[in-house]
Design an enzyme around this catalytic site. Structure first.
Site, short mmCIF file in Angstrom:
data_model
loop_
_atom_site.label_atom_id
_atom_site.label_comp_id
_atom_site.label_asym_id
_atom_site.label_seq_id
_atom_site.Cartn_x
_atom_site.Cartn_y
_atom_site.Cartn_z
CG HIS A 24 -1.86 1.11 1.33
ND1 HIS A 24 -1.97 1.92 2.44
CD2 HIS A 24 -2.79 1.57 0.45
CE1 HIS A 24 -2.92 2.81 2.24
NE2 HIS A 24 -3.43 2.62 1.04
CD GLU A 51 -2.91 2.22 -3.32
OE1 GLU A 51 -3.84 3.01 -3.38
OE2 GLU A 51 -1.95 2.39 -2.53
CG ASP A 53 -2.79 7.01 -3.07
OD1 ASP A 53 -3.82 6.36 -3.28
OD2 ASP A 53 -2.10 6.90 -2.03
CG HIS A 66 -3.48 9.47 0.39
ND1 HIS A 66 -4.24 10.18 1.30
CD2 HIS A 66 -4.18 8.33 0.16
CE1 HIS A 66 -5.33 9.51 1.60
NE2 HIS A 66 -5.32 8.38 0.93
CD GLU A 126 -6.72 5.40 -4.42
OE1 GLU A 126 -6.07 4.71 -3.62
OE2 GLU A 126 -7.60 6.21 -4.08
O1 G3P Z 1 -6.32 1.69 -3.29
C1 G3P Z 1 -6.62 1.23 -2.01
C2 G3P Z 1 -6.45 2.30 -0.97
O2 G3P Z 1 -5.24 2.95 -1.15
C3 G3P Z 1 -7.58 3.30 -1.00
O3 G3P Z 1 -7.52 4.19 0.07
O4 G3P Z 1 -7.09 6.39 1.02
O5 G3P Z 1 -5.36 4.63 1.17
O6 G3P Z 1 -5.84 5.71 -1.01
P1 G3P Z 1 -6.39 5.27 0.31
MG MG Z 2 -4.57 4.57 -2.33
#
Ligand code: G3P
Ligand code: MG
Length: 257
Positions: A24, A51, A53, A66, A126
């Site tokens: 993440h 993953e 952002d 993020h 993302e």
């Molecule tokens: O993509 C999964 C997760 O990252 C979504 O929530 O707020 O951590 O970007 P967030």
């Molecule tokens: Mg995310």
């Protein structure tokens, strides 16, 4: 109704090459989120997909970040969408996490992709638009991925909480697999997936109950959960049949997956 079993239309969204453990924001438990060291750390831990952002600078450059503002995890202040890339480059996106990471810059998507190429790592990208820039961000990210995604890597999976961003991304990069992000699974989850032409849902682990997970999985859809840092919970979700776990500590999850 559209689902895996009866649709070739969404074959790109089947996500066949996505492993069941993803880091993440890179490996956000071990290094500052959404930075190059975080991507490298995931690779060092043996993680094959991460993953992260992506949002836009004021001048429209996709960067790994993020929040809507710079305050929490850089030494900058205010909305990231108010500053051009040149200004964003001056901020420290590492010191907040640990002094050992002081001086880590906020990376561009291009720089992130270069690290992925070097490591041979796949990605769930993302799309995280600043408010009001949903379609613009989806389009820019789709275009960047379509044009510059490293050819040796498996195609990325794009995801977003924003249907508008996913729809715009699909125009720019129709062949990329898409996933819709939700917190709690909404009652109309099938209609929401149809609207972005995917069969893949990523939901928040804490809000997911076994009955709902089984309903989604039994209908043939792909389901992954974020952000799961406890191996016991990850084990439970995988036992239900959940296809993937997104974790700040993907190394811990890998041990039980
Ligand atoms: O993509 C999964 C997760 O990252 C979504 O929530 O707020 O951590 O970007 P967030
Ligand atoms: Mg995310």
């Amino acid at each position: 109704m559209v689902h895996r079993a009866d649709s070739k239309r969404f074959s790109a969204a089947l996500g066949g090459s996505v492993p069941n453990v993803l880091g993440h924001r890179g490996a956000a438990g071990h290094a500052p989120e959404n930075t190059l060291p975080s991507l490298l750390k995931a690779h060092e831990l043996g993680i094959s997909w991460v993953e992260f952002d992506v949002k836009l600078s004021r001048d429209g450059v996709p960067v790994l970040f993020h929040d809507d503002t710079l305050d929490r995890n850089t030494d900058g202040r205010g909305p990231i969408a108010d500053q051009d890339l040149q200004a964003l480059r001056n901020y420290d996106a590492g010191a907040w996490f640990d002094a050992a990471f002081a001086g880590t810059p906020l990376p561009t998507l291009d720089e992130g992709l270069a690290v992925l190429a070097r490591c041979g790592m796949g990605a769930n990208v993302e799309i995280k638009p600043s408010k009001g820039r949903e379609a613009e961000t989806g389009m820019a990210v789709g275009k960047a991925l379509a044009e510059t995604w490293p050819t040796d890597l498996p195609l990325p999976l794009v995801s977003s909480f924003s249907a508008a961003a996913l729809q715009a991304c699909a125009v720019a990069a129709p062949d990329l697999a898409r996933a819709l992000l939700v917190s709690a699974v909404p009652k109309d989850w099938r209609a929401q997936l149809d609207a972005v032409e995917t069969d893949t849902l990523h939901c928040m682990s804490q809000r997911l109950r076994e009955r709902k997970a089984k309903e989604i999985l039994k209908a043939g859809f792909i389901l992954r959960c974020f952000t799961v840092n406890r191996p016991n919970r990850a084990r439970q979700l995988l036992d239900w049949g959940v296809h993937g776990i997104i974790s700040d500590y993907p190394d811990r999850i890998l041990k039980i997956a």
